[in-house]
Design a protein around this motif. Structure first.
Motif, mmCIF file in Angstrom:
data_model
loop_
_atom_site.group_PDB
_atom_site.id
_atom_site.type_symbol
_atom_site.label_atom_id
_atom_site.label_comp_id
_atom_site.label_asym_id
_atom_site.label_seq_id
_atom_site.Cartn_x
_atom_site.Cartn_y
_atom_site.Cartn_z
ATOM 1 N N ARG A 118 37.557 33.733 41.084
ATOM 2 C CA ARG A 118 36.822 33.065 41.722
ATOM 3 C C ARG A 118 35.870 32.225 40.723
ATOM 4 N N ARG A 119 35.479 32.629 39.567
ATOM 5 C CA ARG A 119 34.666 31.665 38.828
ATOM 6 C C ARG A 119 35.480 31.115 37.463
ATOM 7 N N HIS A 120 36.742 31.245 37.758
ATOM 8 C CA HIS A 120 37.834 30.539 36.762
ATOM 9 C C HIS A 120 37.336 30.896 35.281
ATOM 10 N N VAL A 121 37.347 32.275 35.012
ATOM 11 C CA VAL A 121 36.987 33.112 33.740
ATOM 12 C C VAL A 121 38.210 34.001 33.291
ATOM 13 N N GLN A 122 38.774 33.686 32.253
ATOM 14 C CA GLN A 122 39.589 34.650 31.760
ATOM 15 C C GLN A 122 39.189 35.172 30.350
ATOM 16 N N SER A 123 39.469 36.618 30.199
ATOM 17 C CA SER A 123 39.359 37.139 29.016
ATOM 18 C C SER A 123 40.226 37.095 27.909
ATOM 19 N N TYR A 124 40.144 37.463 26.801
ATOM 20 C CA TYR A 124 41.511 37.496 25.945
ATOM 21 C C TYR A 124 42.592 38.425 26.356
ATOM 22 N N GLY A 125 42.154 39.614 26.943
ATOM 23 C CA GLY A 125 43.259 40.327 27.564
ATOM 24 C C GLY A 125 44.189 39.547 28.736
ATOM 25 N N ASP A 126 43.286 39.064 29.483
ATOM 26 C CA ASP A 126 43.661 38.092 30.495
ATOM 27 C C ASP A 126 44.887 37.175 30.047
ATOM 28 N N LEU A 127 44.553 36.498 29.055
ATOM 29 C CA LEU A 127 45.493 35.662 28.530
ATOM 30 C C LEU A 127 46.819 36.188 28.096
ATOM 31 N N LEU A 128 46.735 37.481 27.552
ATOM 32 C CA LEU A 128 48.008 38.282 27.225
ATOM 33 C C LEU A 128 48.791 38.681 28.613
ATOM 34 N N VAL A 129 48.045 39.205 29.409
ATOM 35 C CA VAL A 129 48.664 39.826 30.659
ATOM 36 C C VAL A 129 49.396 38.606 31.578
ATOM 37 N N ASP A 130 48.495 37.577 31.659
ATOM 38 C CA ASP A 130 49.005 36.425 32.344
ATOM 39 C C ASP A 130 50.067 35.676 31.617
ATOM 40 N N LEU A 131 50.359 35.665 30.585
ATOM 41 C CA LEU A 131 51.444 35.031 29.688
ATOM 42 C C LEU A 131 52.482 35.822 30.183
ATOM 43 N N ALA A 132 52.371 37.206 29.762
ATOM 44 C CA ALA A 132 53.464 38.110 29.887
ATOM 45 C C ALA A 132 54.171 38.007 31.491
ATOM 46 N N ALA A 133 53.209 38.014 32.288
ATOM 47 C CA ALA A 133 53.671 38.040 33.887
ATOM 48 C C ALA A 133 54.291 36.891 33.862
ATOM 49 N N ALA A 134 53.837 35.577 33.595
ATOM 50 C CA ALA A 134 54.618 34.267 33.727
ATOM 51 C C ALA A 134 55.904 34.274 32.958
ATOM 52 N N LEU A 135 55.903 34.634 31.831
ATOM 53 C CA LEU A 135 57.248 34.835 31.240
ATOM 54 C C LEU A 135 58.296 35.847 31.875
ATOM 55 N N ASP A 136 57.780 36.554 32.981
ATOM 56 C CA ASP A 136 58.663 37.578 33.567
ATOM 57 C C ASP A 136 58.860 37.091 35.002
ATOM 58 N N ALA A 137 58.074 35.899 35.391
ATOM 59 C CA ALA A 137 58.218 35.616 36.889
ATOM 60 C C ALA A 137 59.364 34.838 37.054
ATOM 61 N N PRO A 138 60.190 34.977 38.051
ATOM 62 C CA PRO A 138 61.525 34.391 38.331
ATOM 63 C C PRO A 138 61.359 32.735 38.583
#
Length: 297
Positions: free
Chosen positions: A90-110
């Motif tokens: 909601r606040r459009h905030v990301q931590s360093y850990g979020d950057l990694l997890v979100d990138l890994a999820a995007a690289l695995d998304a069909p």
């Protein structure tokens, strides 16, 4: 708050344990004329039976209560993580850990994996990653998927993405003896997996920082490991590789020319009654040593 109400019961349980048959028998003193021996049969009373039954129930309750506490903590942690994720979104905030997890999820998304991988591989034709001993499984999976030509490990229930084919240059620089960031999520096991996966290894054996005598002293110290500590770092997977000095003697102690290049110092509290050396006293001792060393130059 209501969980803490169980704590006072523990004190009551301790107080009645002394009234069980085994406790009474164990606490008997030697018989005398004034105090004859008490037979075990005389201890068999309804009160003892009730106390032992109560203790059996209490033990079963304690086991169930601990399991309930663990489940409650896990549910609380899961709920907290979910609420935290929603609030950051909601606040459009990301931590360093979020950057990694979100990138890994995007690289695995069909829907995004193929395009994102192709874009990143076109932008970065090679990768050199320093301090790789402080990596973690998520980071290593990302780099493997992008540069090593291997697909990311699929998430549970998802379809594995196809391998990328040709690998791009990927150089990992690390030393697991310097892996000190486990408290931040670093996983030295991921570094070892990476080391076992790469196709070639090289060691930087020339030391370009320290003087020759210091390098040779360190080589001598760690190269003489003997049983029972045959491994200098207590792990056969972490070998000691002697270094070759680049520089001759550059640092001279004018007042102590015979000073050894390598010294082992034992920190001891000057107060003999101190139970152990505290951090403030250790900082003081180290400061005094450093000042003395500088003055001796």
């Amino acid at each position: 708050g209501w969980l803490s109400r169980y704590e006072p019961l523990k004190g009551g349980v301790k107080s009645v344990r002394g009234l069980t048959r085994p406790a009474i028998l164990a606490g008997r003193r030697a018989p005398t004329k004034a105090r004859p021996q008490v037979a075990e049969a005389a201890i068999t009373t309804p009160l003892c039976d009730a106390i032992e039954a109560f203790l059996d129930l209490h033990e079963a309750f304690a086991v169930a209560f601990k399991a309930f506490q663990r489940a409650l903590r896990r549910q609380f942690a899961d709920t907290l993580l979910l609420r935290l994720t929603e609030r950051k979104q909601r606040r459009h905030v990301q931590s360093y850990g979020d950057l990694l997890v979100d990138l890994a999820a995007a690289l695995d998304a069909p829907g995004t994996a193929a395009t994102l991988r192709a874009s990143l591989r076109a932008r970065y034709g090679a990768a050199l990653i320093d301090e790789f001993q402080d990596t973690d499984p998520v980071q290593w999976a990302i780099f493997m998927g992008l540069f090593a030509g291997s697909a990311l490990p699929p998430a549970p229930g998802s379809t594995p993405a196809p391998a990328l084919g040709s690998a791009l240059p990927l150089v990992l620089v690390g030393d697991e003896k310097q892996a000190i960031y486990s408290f931040r999520g670093a996983d030295v096991a991921a570094y070892r997996d990476a080391r076992a996966t790469v196709t070639s290894h090289a060691s930087l054996t020339e030391n370009q920082r320290s003087d020759e005598r210091l390098v040779l002293g360190v080589n001598h110290l760690f190269g003489r490991a003997r049983p029972p500590l045959a491994e200098p770092f207590l792990d056969p997977r972490v070998p000691f590789i002697p270094a070759v000095p680049k520089h001759p003697l550059r640092l001279h102690f004018a007042k102590r020319p015979d000073r050894p290049p390598l010294e082992l110092r034992l920190l001891q509290d000057p107060n003999p009654d101190a139970p152990r050396l505290g951090a403030p006293a250790a900082r003081t001792l180290v400061g005094e040593w450093l000042a003395h060393d500088v003055e001796a130059l």
